[in-house]
Design an enzyme around this catalytic site. Structure first.
Site, PDB file in Angstrom:
ATOM      1  N   GLN A  95      32.764  46.340  28.768  1.00 44.74           N
ATOM      2  CA  GLN A  95      34.205  46.257  29.050  1.00 44.74           C
ATOM      3  C   GLN A  95      34.792  44.966  28.445  1.00 44.74           C
ATOM      4  OE1 GLN A  95      35.004  44.917  33.012  1.00 44.74           O
ATOM      5  NE2 GLN A  95      36.707  46.315  33.313  1.00 44.74           N
ATOM      6  N   THR A 104      30.104  42.274  34.552  1.00 42.27           N
ATOM      7  CA  THR A 104      28.756  42.846  34.469  1.00 42.27           C
ATOM      8  C   THR A 104      28.889  44.357  34.261  1.00 42.27           C
ATOM      9  OG1 THR A 104      28.088  40.992  35.836  1.00 42.27           O
ATOM     10  CG2 THR A 104      26.468  42.719  35.584  1.00 42.27           C
ATOM     11  N   HIS A 105      29.921  44.728  33.516  1.00 42.08           N
ATOM     12  CA  HIS A 105      30.196  46.140  33.289  1.00 42.08           C
ATOM     13  C   HIS A 105      29.704  46.514  31.895  1.00 42.08           C
ATOM     14  CE1 HIS A 105      33.593  45.018  36.288  1.00 42.08           C
ATOM     15  NE2 HIS A 105      32.412  45.092  36.863  1.00 42.08           N
ATOM     16  N   VAL A 106      28.400  46.478  31.779  1.00 41.89           N
ATOM     17  CA  VAL A 106      27.714  46.805  30.523  1.00 41.89           C
ATOM     18  C   VAL A 106      27.189  48.232  30.683  1.00 41.89           C
ATOM     19  CG1 VAL A 106      25.816  46.151  28.999  1.00 41.89           C
ATOM     20  CG2 VAL A 106      26.978  44.403  30.346  1.00 41.89           C
TER      21      VAL A 106
END
Ligand SMILES: Cc1cc2nc3c(=O)[nH]c(=O)nc-3n(C[C@H](O)[C@H](O)[C@H](O)COP(=O)(O)OP(=O)(O)OC[C@H]3O[C@@H](n4cnc5c(N)ncnc54)[C@H](O)[C@@H]3O)c2cc1C
Length: 587
Positions: free
Chosen positions: A346, A515-517
């Site tokens: 993101q 931490t939106h991997v």
């Protein structure tokens, strides 16, 4: 190796998705379920003593320890990747509850067209409009199919917010652009802090549609359908990177563990580091037999199971599959293989940094308190004449400005970069500064992918996971377009000075983004271009399910956990209602 007695289900990981699956399977079946989590169980009351910024937020008390396990990074396939030795751009969690313990609690759903990105984009703009090197795909699942499961997550967490689209009818106060919702939020929106209120007024005056961020921090006391009660938020500002000291923020340990703890058919083993999924082939069919893990003493154990569920977060899921030799690794040169493709992150930038005359009281806050808007999100504005596709959200949140992380910003009128003049200005501006953040979509590209690093290994001799990841012109131009909009809003908030974000450049592993991997073990409608089917079941190994953001073909602008949990609910249904009756491929 110690051979353990067979169980019905082994779940690898102990975070949001793992514990949700454990709760569902143990509540709805008599199956013996074993959960293996590499970290420890946080002690009751531990978070009460946890308001320590240095320990938790700067030294990452709750995160995966990069000296024990890390990844390597490069920007393109021609470079040699180097290990990330200190966390920066994302923060994987460790311990029971995973990153779900120290998340913010922002609870957006994905917008409907995100699930059909390839078809909707080509339908509207033709086949040539997507970047040449894109790898965008449809999910094989629509928003309409997922909506009932989103509604279950809302109820589980007690999400606080205001609907903008109730069963297709627009309602005041919410996001007018959201997908239809079958029910109103379970608790009213959070209180709105002064800085966010300034944003709301300014954005409305410019004709935009601001709305309160949907939040799992809870505006008021709530009892969920499992009978778990949590109190309303105290706005202490210690959510992101912390466990909630009063249990207002939904976390796996305060929302799922109380239910699991009552079930006799679940066992939770901590300090159990899973290193391989064991599988065997007979002809074309492949079956998972269980997992090999190291227990607390370092002894290697084989846990046999009829059903294996991997729920270790995006990057760990993909590495475990690669190390276990399950699925064909993706080769960007030939396009063959699906495992590892479509790595995305993101976009998250401080689009406009605004300085005000008056103090903002930003030390009070909550992880998901604030105002956001979708006016420049997805394809809600016409891109025909624009040099990029898609978009994202602009928002002003107040998560609790902490002294170490938030000290030091000064307006452009202050030229000193050190010394007493700078110090005085930094102290004065500490509580007079706020960011308008942009959270944007990241398209998938052929050369952004995951594989095993040929050089760097962990302490057991296993290759590290290698990330090949960089922004492209689409993301850079999206940011160039949206930054002036954020500056305009900040000026309408009467900011005395506004510093625009300078531009995206290359992917920066040192600046925390989110931490939106996502991606790497993506879902889809065909086994050639995806690893798992729309029920998150492995195409080649029917008794293996892979939960979490690794299934996203590309990144939404919004935060992923609502979608991740909605999919876990849907998969639990598919396992209980269909797979257990006929243990074969569900799609
Ligand atoms: C600071 C921060 C803020 C966030 N804020 C938001 C937000 O506001 N909104 C939102 O939607 N999302 C947010 N997220 C993301 C959210 O936390 C994740 O989407 C969610 O936790 C993913 O759930 P998961 O089950 O896939 O992984 P996790 O919850 O991370 O759980 C994975 C678990 O697996 C364990 N594990 C890993 N490898 C192994 C192994 N080999 N053997 C055994 N166990 C293993 C880990 O220790 C961990 O406990 C945030 C994340 C962070 C770090």
């Amino acid at each position: 190796m110690k051979n353990l007695p067979q169980v019905d289900v082994v779940i690898v990981g102990g975070g949001w998705t793992a514990l949700l699956m454990a709760k569902e399977l143990s509540s709805r079946t008599a199956l013996a379920v074993t959960v293996l989590e590499r970290g420890r169980l946080h002690q009751p009351g531990e978070y009460l003593a946890g308001m320590d910024e240095l320990d938790y937020a700067i030294r990452f008390r709750m995160m995966q320890d990069p000296s024990q396990q890390t990844v390597t990074l490069r920007h393109n396939p021609q470079q040699r990747a180097l290990p990330i030795r200190q966390y920066g751009s994302f923060l994987p969690g460790s311990g029971v509850g995973g990153a779900g313990e120290h998340w913010n609690g922002v609870c957006h759903r994905g917008l409907p067209d995100c699930f059909e990105l390839l078809s909707r984009t080509t339908e509207k703009y033709g086949t040539k409009r997507l970047p040449k090197d894109h790898a965008v795909q449809d999910w094989g699942l629509t928003y309409d199919e997922l909506e009932p499961h989103y509604a279950r997550v809302d109820a589980l967490l007690g999400v606080s917010g205001k609907a903008g689209n109730l069963r297709g009818k627009q309602t005041d106060g919410g996001n007018p652009f959201e997908g239809w919702r079958s029910s109103e939020y379970h608790t009213p929106p959070m209180k709105i802090a002064y800085f966010s209120e300034l944003f709301r007024t300014a954005a409305s005056s410019l004709g935009y549609h601001p709305f309160p961020i949907p939040s799992a921090n809870l505006s008021t006391t709530y009892t969920n359908p499992d009978g778990v009660t949590r109190p309303g938020c105290a706005f202490c500002g210690f959510c992101e990177r912390f466990g909630c000291m009063i249990g207002a923020k939904a976390q796996p340990t305060n929302t799922l563990l109380p239910v699991i703890g009552k079930r006799k058919n679940v066992s939770l083993r901590t300090r159990a580091l899973v290193r391989r999924i064991v599988s065997e082939s007979a002809g074309k069919a492949r079956t998972a037999r269980g997992v090999v893990y190291l227990d607390e003493s370092g002894e290697e154990c084989f846990q046999p199971a009829d059903l294996v569920i991997v729920a270790t977060w995006t990057l760990n899921n993909v590495r475990l599959l690669l190390l276990s030799g399950i699925g064909q690794p993706y080769d960007p040169a030939t396009g063959k293989g699906a495992l590892g493709r479509n790595l995305t992150h993101q976009i998250s930038i401080p689009a406009a940094q605004a300085f005000f005359e008056k103090p903002l009281n930003r030390f009070m806050g909550a992880g998901a308190s604030g105002i956001t808007m979708s006016d420049f999100d997805s394809d809600l504005f016409d891109h025909t004449e624009l040099p990029f596709l898609r978009g994202g959200m602009l928002e002003a949140s107040v998560t609790g400005a902490r002294p170490i992380s938030n000290f030091g910003a000064v307006p452009r009128s202050v030229t000193a970069r050190w010394g007493s003049e700078w110090k005085k200005a930094a102290v004065h501006n500490f509580d007079r500064t706020g960011n308008i953040t942009f959270l944007g979509e990241h398209l998938a590209y052929k050369d952004n992918f995951l594989d095993l690093d040929p050089t760097y290994r962990d302490r057991f001799g296993d290759p590290l996971l290698r990330l090949t990841l960089n922004w492209r012109d689409n993301e850079r131009k999206m940011v160039e377009f949206v930054v002036p909009k954020a500056v305009e809003i900040a000026k309408a908030m009467n900011a005395a000075d506004v510093i625009p974000f300078p531009g995206l450049g290359n992917y920066d592993a040192t600046r925390y983004q989110s931490t939106h991997v996502q991606g790497g073990a993506i879902m889809g409608a065909s086994p050639e271009r995806s690893v798992i089917n729309p029920y998150l079941q492995h195409w080649d190994v029917p008794n293996l399910f892979v939960l979490g953001g690794s299934c996203f073909p590309q990144n939404f602008s919004s935060h992923p956990t609502m979608t991740i949990l909605a999919q876990a609910f849907r998969t639990a249904d598919a396992i209980v209602d269909r797979y257990l009756k006929h243990p074969t491929a569900l799609a």
